[in-house]
Design an enzyme around this catalytic site. Structure first.
Site, PDB file in Angstrom:
ATOM      1  N   THR A  33       0.852  -1.201   0.000  1.00  0.00           N
ATOM      2  CA  THR A  33       0.000   0.000   0.000  1.00  0.00           C
ATOM      3  C   THR A  33       0.884   1.246   0.000  1.00  0.00           C
ATOM      4  O   THR A  33       0.635   2.203  -0.753  1.00  0.00           O
ATOM      5  CB  THR A  33      -0.964  -0.020   1.198  1.00  0.00           C
ATOM      6  OG1 THR A  33      -1.539  -1.331   1.296  1.00  0.00           O
ATOM      7  CG2 THR A  33      -2.080   0.995   1.021  1.00  0.00           C
ATOM      8  N   ASP A  82       1.256   4.797   6.727  1.00  0.00           N
ATOM      9  CA  ASP A  82       1.668   3.392   6.618  1.00  0.00           C
ATOM     10  C   ASP A  82       0.444   2.501   6.403  1.00  0.00           C
ATOM     11  O   ASP A  82      -0.680   2.893   6.745  1.00  0.00           O
ATOM     12  CB  ASP A  82       2.381   2.984   7.929  1.00  0.00           C
ATOM     13  CG  ASP A  82       3.257   1.757   7.785  1.00  0.00           C
ATOM     14  OD1 ASP A  82       3.237   1.104   6.719  1.00  0.00           O
ATOM     15  OD2 ASP A  82       3.964   1.447   8.756  1.00  0.00           O
ATOM     16  N   ASP A  85      -1.957  -4.729   8.380  1.00  0.00           N
ATOM     17  CA  ASP A  85      -2.487  -6.054   8.018  1.00  0.00           C
ATOM     18  C   ASP A  85      -3.936  -6.204   8.451  1.00  0.00           C
ATOM     19  O   ASP A  85      -4.711  -6.893   7.800  1.00  0.00           O
ATOM     20  CB  ASP A  85      -1.641  -7.152   8.675  1.00  0.00           C
ATOM     21  CG  ASP A  85      -0.205  -7.061   8.220  1.00  0.00           C
ATOM     22  OD1 ASP A  85       0.027  -7.105   7.004  1.00  0.00           O
ATOM     23  OD2 ASP A  85       0.682  -6.895   9.082  1.00  0.00           O
ATOM     24  N   GLY A  97       3.375  -7.641   8.835  1.00  0.00           N
ATOM     25  CA  GLY A  97       3.402  -8.708   7.839  1.00  0.00           C
ATOM     26  C   GLY A  97       4.681  -8.667   7.017  1.00  0.00           C
ATOM     27  O   GLY A  97       5.214  -9.693   6.600  1.00  0.00           O
ATOM     28  N   GLU A 104       8.390   0.721  12.189  1.00  0.00           N
ATOM     29  CA  GLU A 104       7.092   1.357  11.899  1.00  0.00           C
ATOM     30  C   GLU A 104       6.466   1.923  13.170  1.00  0.00           C
ATOM     31  O   GLU A 104       5.875   3.011  13.160  1.00  0.00           O
ATOM     32  CB  GLU A 104       6.151   0.345  11.244  1.00  0.00           C
ATOM     33  CG  GLU A 104       6.588  -0.035   9.830  1.00  0.00           C
ATOM     34  CD  GLU A 104       5.790  -1.165   9.221  1.00  0.00           C
ATOM     35  OE1 GLU A 104       5.735  -1.238   7.986  1.00  0.00           O
ATOM     36  OE2 GLU A 104       5.229  -1.993   9.969  1.00  0.00           O
ATOM     37  N   LYS A 122      -8.813  -5.410   4.857  1.00  0.00           N
ATOM     38  CA  LYS A 122      -8.039  -5.377   6.107  1.00  0.00           C
ATOM     39  C   LYS A 122      -8.922  -5.135   7.333  1.00  0.00           C
ATOM     40  O   LYS A 122      -8.432  -5.161   8.457  1.00  0.00           O
ATOM     41  CB  LYS A 122      -6.965  -4.276   6.034  1.00  0.00           C
ATOM     42  CG  LYS A 122      -6.014  -4.379   4.854  1.00  0.00           C
ATOM     43  CD  LYS A 122      -5.139  -5.605   4.973  1.00  0.00           C
ATOM     44  CE  LYS A 122      -4.120  -5.732   3.863  1.00  0.00           C
ATOM     45  NZ  LYS A 122      -3.119  -4.713   3.810  1.00  0.00           N
TER      46      LYS A 122
HETATM   47  C1  5RP Z   1       4.995  -4.144   7.118  1.00  0.00           C
HETATM   48  C2  5RP Z   1       3.620  -3.742   7.469  1.00  0.00           C
HETATM   49  C3  5RP Z   1       2.699  -3.402   6.364  1.00  0.00           C
HETATM   50  O1  5RP Z   1       2.220  -2.114   6.565  1.00  0.00           O
HETATM   51  C4  5RP Z   1       1.567  -4.384   6.393  1.00  0.00           C
HETATM   52  O2  5RP Z   1       2.101  -5.700   6.292  1.00  0.00           O
HETATM   53  C5  5RP Z   1       0.588  -4.128   5.232  1.00  0.00           C
HETATM   54  O3  5RP Z   1       1.240  -4.392   4.036  1.00  0.00           O
HETATM   55  P1  5RP Z   1       0.536  -4.234   2.639  1.00  0.00           P
HETATM   56  O4  5RP Z   1       0.309  -2.765   2.422  1.00  0.00           O
HETATM   57  O5  5RP Z   1       1.498  -4.842   1.675  1.00  0.00           O
HETATM   58  O6  5RP Z   1      -0.770  -5.004   2.688  1.00  0.00           O
HETATM   59  O7  5RP Z   1       3.227  -3.696   8.613  1.00  0.00           O
HETATM   60  O8  5RP Z   1       5.736  -4.535   8.224  1.00  0.00           O
END
Ligand code: 5RP
Length: 225
Positions: A33, A82, A85, A97, A104, A122
């Site tokens: 994302t 950010d 998941d 994830g 983060e 999500k």
């Molecule tokens: C990475 C994270 C990501 O923000 C989370 O996994 C979501 O990822 P994506 O945008 O690919 O669904 O926490 O550590």
């Protein structure tokens, strides 16, 4: 044509990019994302400084001309953006994830506004496992053994984090009926856990959810307990 989920991620990311003011210090998350956020910010051509939560994000942002700085000598961010998941009805997040949750969480906590961008898949009523963990390498097997009092804890098949940590995941034993706040408290109390992927509602200002037709802004006002 992009799948609906990819479309939703892009819409959420592009909406968040408009929230960045010129001259800001901006935290950039990690993941697919956030990958839509970086070009959207680059297109704005803002005079801003960026801090990245992973080497992958730093490389992608630098490649598009964003001014990425090390997170040293910077003690406050104006905004951080950010993915996640999972996001639940009370504003609890599960992150990590991609294994970047330690950085983060530090970046989110340092930001005046933490903005979460997600596709609609999500959303959850209550966050659930697995909960990503970063463990200190020292004694990691003993930490995993201790964590098994909370559920199934497994080392992730992944390289060490940029900070030398061991990635793992916890599937909480739902039989114990642990609320996210209680599980977070127990994980915080575990000496070998560097950080966990449960982010309390208090850390987030707003969640932007992409939908097929546009975005929905959810203010997060729930208490952290
Ligand atoms: C990475 C994270 C990501 O923000 C989370 O996994 C979501 O990822 P994506 O945008 O690919 O669904 O926490 O550590």
């Amino acid at each position: 044509m992009a799948s609906d989920i990819e479309h939703e991620k892009r819409l959420a990311a592009e909406a968040a990019a408009t929230m960045v003011d010129p001259g800001s210090v901006v935290g950039l998350g990690t993941g697919s994302t956030t990958a839509y956020l970086i070009p959207a910010l680059a297109r704005r051509g803002l005079d801003a400084i960026f801090v990245a939560t992973s080497p992958a994000t730093a490389a992608a942002a630098t490649a598009l001309g964003l001014d990425v700085r090390p997170f040293h000598g910077i003690d406050r961010l104006d905004i951080a953006i950010d993915g996640a998941d999972q996001v639940d009805d009370r504003g609890w997040l599960v992150k990590g994830g991609g294994g970047a949750h330690t950085r983060e969480k530090i970046v989110a906590a340092a930001a005046r506004r933490f903005v979460v961008i997600v596709s609609s898949d999500k959303l959850r009523r209550v966050v659930e496992g697995p909960v990503p963990l970063e463990l200190a390498d020292f004694g990691a097997d003993a930490t995993l053994r201790s964590l098994r009092a909370l559920g199934e804890a497994r080392r992730r098949d992944a390289p060490p984090t940029p900070d030398g940590g061991v990635l793992a995941d916890l599937w909480p034993d739902t039989g114990t009926g642990l609320a996210p706040s209680e599980l977070a408290r127990q994980l915080d109390a575990e000496p070998g856990v560097v950080s966990h992927g449960l982010f309390p509602p208090a850390i987030t200002a707003v969640v932007i959810v992409g939908t097929n037709d546009g975005v929905v802004h959810r203010a997060v006002t729930a208490p952290a307990v």
